[in-house]
Write a protein that holds these residues in place. Structure first.
Motif, short mmCIF file in Angstrom:
data_model
loop_
_atom_site.label_atom_id
_atom_site.label_comp_id
_atom_site.label_asym_id
_atom_site.label_seq_id
_atom_site.Cartn_x
_atom_site.Cartn_y
_atom_site.Cartn_z
N LEU A 266 0.83 -1.20 0.00
CA LEU A 266 0.00 0.00 0.00
C LEU A 266 0.87 1.25 0.00
O LEU A 266 0.54 2.26 -0.65
CB LEU A 266 -0.92 0.00 1.22
CG LEU A 266 -1.97 -1.11 1.29
CD1 LEU A 266 -2.76 -1.01 2.59
CD2 LEU A 266 -2.91 -1.05 0.10
N GLN A 267 1.98 1.21 0.74
CA GLN A 267 2.88 2.37 0.79
C GLN A 267 3.43 2.71 -0.59
O GLN A 267 3.67 3.87 -0.91
CB GLN A 267 4.06 2.08 1.72
CG GLN A 267 3.73 1.85 3.17
CD GLN A 267 4.95 1.33 3.93
OE1 GLN A 267 6.09 1.62 3.57
NE2 GLN A 267 4.71 0.55 4.98
N SER A 268 3.65 1.68 -1.41
CA SER A 268 4.35 1.88 -2.68
C SER A 268 3.65 2.89 -3.57
O SER A 268 4.29 3.58 -4.38
CB SER A 268 4.50 0.54 -3.41
OG SER A 268 3.22 0.03 -3.79
N ALA A 269 2.33 3.00 -3.44
CA ALA A 269 1.59 3.95 -4.28
C ALA A 269 2.03 5.39 -4.03
O ALA A 269 1.96 6.23 -4.93
CB ALA A 269 0.10 3.81 -4.03
N ALA A 270 2.50 5.68 -2.79
CA ALA A 270 2.89 7.04 -2.46
C ALA A 270 4.17 7.47 -3.18
O ALA A 270 4.44 8.67 -3.29
CB ALA A 270 3.07 7.18 -0.95
N LEU A 271 4.96 6.53 -3.68
CA LEU A 271 6.20 6.88 -4.34
C LEU A 271 5.97 7.67 -5.62
O LEU A 271 6.83 8.45 -6.05
CB LEU A 271 7.01 5.62 -4.67
CG LEU A 271 7.37 4.70 -3.51
CD1 LEU A 271 8.28 3.58 -3.99
CD2 LEU A 271 8.04 5.46 -2.39
N LEU A 272 4.81 7.48 -6.24
CA LEU A 272 4.52 8.15 -7.50
C LEU A 272 3.95 9.55 -7.30
O LEU A 272 3.87 10.32 -8.26
CB LEU A 272 3.55 7.31 -8.33
CG LEU A 272 4.10 5.95 -8.77
CD1 LEU A 272 3.04 5.15 -9.48
CD2 LEU A 272 5.33 6.13 -9.65
#
Length: 326
Positions: A266-272
């Motif tokens: 879920l955190q990975s989406a914030a990288l974009l």
């Protein structure tokens, strides 16, 4: 039972073979002296099945659990804007435990969550804690041999809010081999240092237990509504994750495996969208192939930004093991 409902049930039973010589159509039965069914105690390792409120085998289970920073140390590392929040991934674990109890299953090795709705955050007071109610209702099969579907929900007690805070449908599909995908990565990872550049700089608010992103391999800067990132995140055995979540003194079991790794997805989406702070509010579908690793191991993760609509971001996330299996 409403007259229309009773009539429809009666006609349906006459026109279709229910597979039994005797059928009773009832509302919630509770306890009857004339009808006893085997007791189904909750597994003592299931953290969220603390106090059983309702249980009809194969039909419904409802439990109460009390959350606190002492009994649930994972909450200490999930503080957002001054509030301790019950994480989405632990909500999924709680719903899976209740669903497994209702179904009489001790393991969920392949499953799918659909229509995961996070309508409002479940906050936990640092002094008083929070009381939650977890319900799981097995839906009637749409067709013979259809896969079991369980409607799950989590309510927060003493709030005056009667609708679920979290809800989801859990589906146990016919077992199938997961797809194999090759997620191509550049020869060299990016210069980002996750511990410093992501977690300490405020892009991601999660504390040490949740800091599982090991390295960022590639980022394609999002255009108007699309973008992609590739990263490696650490996946640990369920027993290790449970000890991190609840402390070594509490013997617990994770049906869904490592929740901290799942949170990293879920955190990975914030990288974009590093300029924004975002939280998940809806998951259309989450397919889980639960193959626990024997030791901590990195898993490759790809996140794609599909659309940006009225302040909402829509993403798809895929994770594979070392062999490329989803």
């Amino acid at each position: 039972i409403p007259t229309d409902e009773g009539t429809q049930r009666c006609v349906h039973l006459f026109l279709n073979d229910p597979g039994h010589h005797q059928v009773a159509v009832t509302a919630r039965l509770g306890s009857l002296d004339t009808w006893k069914w085997p007791d189904s105690p909750a597994p003592h390792k299931a953290r969220f099945l603390e106090e059983r409120l309702i249980h009809t085998p194969g039909v419904e289970s409802c439990f109460r659990a009390n959350l606190s920073l002492e009994s649930d140390p994972y909450l200490r590392d999930h503080q957002f804007e001054g509030s301790f929040l019950f994480p989405t991934v632990f909500g999924l674990e709680a719903m899976a435990q209740a669903a497994a109890h209702a179904l009489g299953s001790r393991g969920l090795h392949q499953l799918c969550f659909e229509e995961v709705r996070l309508e409002r955050p479940i906050t936990v007071d640092p002094r008083r804690g929070a009381e939650i109610l977890i319900s799981a209702e097995v839906l009637e099969a749409a067709a013979p041999k259809a896969p079991p579907v369980v409607q799950c929900a989590i309510y927060k007690a003493h709030t005056g809010v009667r609708s679920p805070f979290f809800s989801a449908r859990l589906v146990l599909p016919t077992p199938a081999d997961p797809e194999t995908i090759a997620l191509q990565a550049p020869d060299r990872p990016t210069a980002l240092v996750p511990l410093d550049d992501l977690y300490r700089e405020g892009i991601l608010f999660q504390g040490p237990r949740y800091q599982r992103i090991l390295k960022v391999l590639d980022i394609e800067a999002p255009a108007t509504d699309t973008g992609r990132a590739l990263l490696d995140a650490e996946h640990r055995p369920a027993a290790m994750a449970a000890a991190e979540a609840f402390g070594d003194a509490v013997e617990t079991e994770m049906l869904l495996g490592d929740p901290f790794f799942r949170d990293a997805l879920l955190q990975s989406a914030a990288l974009l969208v590093p300029q924004d702070v975002s939280l998940p509010i809806y998951i259309k579908r989450w397919e889980i192939y639960n193959r626990p690793p024997a030791a901590p191991t990195p898993r490759r993760v790809e996140v794609r930004l599909l659309a940006r609509e009225d302040g909402h971001l829509r993403n798809t996330v895929t994770t594979v093991d070392g062999a490329g299996m989803v």
